[in-house]
Write a protein that holds these residues in place. Structure first.
Motif, mmCIF file in Angstrom:
data_model
loop_
_atom_site.group_PDB
_atom_site.id
_atom_site.type_symbol
_atom_site.label_atom_id
_atom_site.label_comp_id
_atom_site.label_asym_id
_atom_site.label_seq_id
_atom_site.Cartn_x
_atom_site.Cartn_y
_atom_site.Cartn_z
ATOM 1 N N THR A 122 45.492 51.442 40.289
ATOM 2 C CA THR A 122 44.922 50.695 39.171
ATOM 3 C C THR A 122 43.545 50.171 39.581
ATOM 4 O O THR A 122 43.190 50.172 40.764
ATOM 5 C CB THR A 122 45.811 49.501 38.779
ATOM 6 O OG1 THR A 122 45.904 48.590 39.897
ATOM 7 C CG2 THR A 122 47.207 49.961 38.382
ATOM 8 N N TYR A 123 42.773 49.737 38.590
ATOM 9 C CA TYR A 123 41.443 49.184 38.848
ATOM 10 C C TYR A 123 41.594 47.715 39.251
ATOM 11 O O TYR A 123 41.977 46.881 38.433
ATOM 12 C CB TYR A 123 40.556 49.324 37.608
ATOM 13 C CG TYR A 123 40.262 50.754 37.241
ATOM 14 C CD1 TYR A 123 39.223 51.448 37.862
ATOM 15 C CD2 TYR A 123 41.018 51.426 36.282
ATOM 16 C CE1 TYR A 123 38.945 52.770 37.546
ATOM 17 C CE2 TYR A 123 40.750 52.751 35.947
ATOM 18 C CZ TYR A 123 39.707 53.417 36.587
ATOM 19 O OH TYR A 123 39.443 54.728 36.269
ATOM 20 N N TRP A 124 41.314 47.416 40.506
ATOM 21 C CA TRP A 124 41.550 46.091 41.061
ATOM 22 C C TRP A 124 40.744 45.014 40.322
ATOM 23 O O TRP A 124 39.543 45.137 40.132
ATOM 24 C CB TRP A 124 41.193 46.100 42.545
ATOM 25 C CG TRP A 124 41.515 44.845 43.298
ATOM 26 C CD1 TRP A 124 40.637 44.103 44.043
ATOM 27 C CD2 TRP A 124 42.789 44.193 43.418
ATOM 28 N NE1 TRP A 124 41.283 43.033 44.616
ATOM 29 C CE2 TRP A 124 42.605 43.064 44.243
ATOM 30 C CE3 TRP A 124 44.053 44.454 42.895
ATOM 31 C CZ2 TRP A 124 43.649 42.192 44.555
ATOM 32 C CZ3 TRP A 124 45.096 43.591 43.204
ATOM 33 C CH2 TRP A 124 44.883 42.479 44.029
ATOM 34 N N GLY A 137 39.421 53.907 46.934
ATOM 35 C CA GLY A 137 40.737 53.636 47.488
ATOM 36 C C GLY A 137 40.682 52.830 48.768
ATOM 37 O O GLY A 137 39.932 53.160 49.689
ATOM 38 N N LYS A 168 42.129 45.939 29.735
ATOM 39 C CA LYS A 168 41.651 47.119 30.456
ATOM 40 C C LYS A 168 41.057 48.177 29.527
ATOM 41 O O LYS A 168 39.966 48.710 29.790
ATOM 42 C CB LYS A 168 42.809 47.725 31.252
ATOM 43 C CG LYS A 168 42.443 48.985 32.027
ATOM 44 C CD LYS A 168 43.666 49.609 32.672
ATOM 45 C CE LYS A 168 44.624 50.169 31.622
ATOM 46 N NZ LYS A 168 45.776 50.884 32.235
ATOM 47 N N LEU A 194 40.138 57.634 41.503
ATOM 48 C CA LEU A 194 41.118 57.537 40.425
ATOM 49 C C LEU A 194 40.936 58.604 39.358
ATOM 50 O O LEU A 194 41.901 59.201 38.907
ATOM 51 C CB LEU A 194 41.068 56.143 39.772
ATOM 52 C CG LEU A 194 41.773 55.006 40.493
ATOM 53 C CD1 LEU A 194 41.724 53.735 39.647
ATOM 54 C CD2 LEU A 194 43.218 55.346 40.813
ATOM 55 N N THR A 211 34.940 49.124 41.301
ATOM 56 C CA THR A 211 35.926 48.256 41.929
ATOM 57 C C THR A 211 36.656 49.049 43.004
ATOM 58 O O THR A 211 36.280 50.181 43.332
ATOM 59 C CB THR A 211 36.907 47.690 40.880
ATOM 60 O OG1 THR A 211 37.764 46.722 41.500
ATOM 61 C CG2 THR A 211 37.749 48.779 40.254
ATOM 62 N N ASN A 212 37.693 48.446 43.576
ATOM 63 C CA ASN A 212 38.560 49.137 44.533
ATOM 64 C C ASN A 212 39.871 49.494 43.837
ATOM 65 O O ASN A 212 40.133 49.047 42.730
ATOM 66 C CB ASN A 212 38.836 48.251 45.749
ATOM 67 C CG ASN A 212 37.592 48.017 46.583
ATOM 68 O OD1 ASN A 212 36.699 48.860 46.638
ATOM 69 N ND2 ASN A 212 37.521 46.875 47.244
ATOM 70 N N THR A 213 40.690 50.271 44.519
ATOM 71 C CA THR A 213 42.046 50.513 44.027
ATOM 72 C C THR A 213 43.007 50.483 45.204
ATOM 73 O O THR A 213 42.775 51.108 46.232
ATOM 74 C CB THR A 213 42.169 51.851 43.273
ATOM 75 O OG1 THR A 213 43.522 52.014 42.828
ATOM 76 C CG2 THR A 213 41.763 53.050 44.116
ATOM 77 N N TRP A 214 44.062 49.685 45.028
ATOM 78 C CA TRP A 214 45.117 49.590 46.039
ATOM 79 C C TRP A 214 46.343 50.402 45.630
ATOM 80 O O TRP A 214 47.051 50.927 46.478
ATOM 81 C CB TRP A 214 45.556 48.128 46.194
ATOM 82 C CG TRP A 214 44.521 47.227 46.759
ATOM 83 C CD1 TRP A 214 43.476 46.632 46.097
ATOM 84 C CD2 TRP A 214 44.404 46.790 48.116
ATOM 85 N NE1 TRP A 214 42.735 45.857 46.950
ATOM 86 C CE2 TRP A 214 43.285 45.926 48.198
ATOM 87 C CE3 TRP A 214 45.162 47.030 49.271
ATOM 88 C CZ2 TRP A 214 42.898 45.314 49.387
ATOM 89 C CZ3 TRP A 214 44.778 46.421 50.450
ATOM 90 C CH2 TRP A 214 43.654 45.580 50.510
ATOM 91 N N ALA A 248 36.372 53.777 41.175
ATOM 92 C CA ALA A 248 37.221 52.989 42.062
ATOM 93 C C ALA A 248 37.324 53.666 43.421
ATOM 94 O O ALA A 248 37.483 54.881 43.509
ATOM 95 C CB ALA A 248 38.619 52.832 41.462
ATOM 96 N N GLY A 303 47.721 54.074 47.259
ATOM 97 C CA GLY A 303 46.410 54.452 46.767
ATOM 98 C C GLY A 303 46.351 55.931 46.451
ATOM 99 O O GLY A 303 47.011 56.741 47.088
#
Length: 346
Positions: free
Chosen positions: A146-148, A168, A155, A58, A140-143, A166, A22
């Motif tokens: 990238t945009y989960w 993390g 995209k 991000l 969104t989240n990010t792992w 996003a 992340g």
């Protein structure tokens, strides 16, 4: 971290078993308040001056708008977290509705009949319908940077329609940090973090964390295996790259560490013939729709022979937590009960 349902064998689809690298930045909103040092950023929103500013995890520069975003579209789990803070979204993407029409576990407390579902599975996102919602913000989240759940193929089209924020939840991030950042975002969107519900939820989370630490000290040596079952493979996750597991580990939970993880270092893929490779006292089992649950796993002989399974010491794992203090407190309380009652069987 969470495996996507439609692409279980791809690297991105299998991030689920341990998270990814992340990219987490400190909150740097209008007063320069640094939320990474603890607490929510008091100046994440410029609402008082009629503008909105938020530094996500991000974008290189803070996101800005002339006013606080109202038409929000979010990944289902992130939308569920915002809902717990009183922030509603117009549309969602990600696992929202099960085959029988009920709310998916990732929808949390949301009334899914009141949101537009743009995609219900991995790599599904109706861009045309998204545009009709006239979005002010995508969340969104990010792992892994990238945009989960934002499909790679569409995209660019999606990100042109509205700013994207996003949070993390992988890599070096721990659950408490992900919670703090999600709260920062909710506050910037109008949530009152001083409201009784929000204050009580945070206090509950902190109390739950303290009790889990006490439980691990009172019942030492309990080994926990984090697993996820598919038709052909059993995945054993590492705690090293997932926000929830890293946090539990900091509270004293002892996890099984896979010897040889797959690309990315998230998990080890085992054939069902070798699923019993690791001995554990408790199994935290992926609870997401599309993964095999205990009733289905009974048909797998190696599953039935696991010491923890024989002892009935199986606890559902919320692999993709809803990052509100309310939901994460419940996760920790459930894990605490498992640790408290677990017998050493490995």
């Amino acid at each position: 971290m969470p495996k996507s349902r439609s692409s279980l064998l791809t690297r991105r689809g299998l991030i689920a078993a341990g998270g990814a690298l992340g990219l987490v930045a400190a909150l740097t909103a209008c007063g320069g308040n640094d939320s990474a040092k603890g607490g929510s950023g008091d100046k994440a929103s410029g609402a008082a001056s009629g503008t909105w500013t938020f530094q996500d995890d991000l974008a290189k520069q803070p996101l800005t708008a002339k006013s606080t975003p109202k038409n929000i579209v979010a990944f289902t789990g992130t939308a569920a977290a915002l809902y717990d803070y009183g922030v509603n979204v117009k549309g969602v993407f990600g696992p929202t509705k099960t085959a029988d029409g009920k709310a998916d576990v990732q929808a949390g407390s949301m009334d899914i009949s009141k949101v537009e579902i743009l995609g219900n599975v991995y790599d599904e996102f109706n861009v045309e319908k998204y545009a009709t919602l006239k979005p002010d913000l995508l969340v969104t989240n990010t792992w892994d940077g990238t945009y989960w759940y934002v499909p790679e193929a569409s995209k660019d089209k999606i990100l042109k329609l509205a700013p994207a924020a996003a949070i993390g939840v992988g890599g070096d991030v721990t659950m408490d940090k992900a919670l703090s950042r999600t709260a920062d975002l909710a506050k910037s969107l109008g949530a009152d973090l001083n409201a009784k519900k929000a204050v009580d939820a945070k206090a509950r989370f902190e109390a739950a964390s303290a009790k889990l630490r006490e439980a691990t000290k009172a019942n030492p040596g309990i080994k926990v295996l984090v697993g996820s079952g598919s038709a052909d493979l059993f995945y054993v996750s590492t705690a090293a790259t997932s926000a929830d597991l890293k946090y539990f580990q900091s509270l004293g939970v002892e996890f099984v560490t896979p010897e040889k993880t797959d690309e990315g270092g998230f998990f080890e893929s085992l054939s069902w013939e070798n699923a019993g490779k690791y001995k554990a006292d408790v199994v935290l089992l992926d609870n997401r729709t599309g993964t095999l649950q205990p009733q289905e796993l009974k048909a797998k002989p190696t599953w039935a022979e696991m010491p923890a399974v024989k002892a009935g010491q199986i606890t559902p794992r919320v692999t993709e937590p809803i990052y509100s203090y309310e939901k994460c407190a419940q996760i920790i309380e459930d894990l605490t009960k498992s640790i408290q009652s677990a017998k050493k069987v490995s």
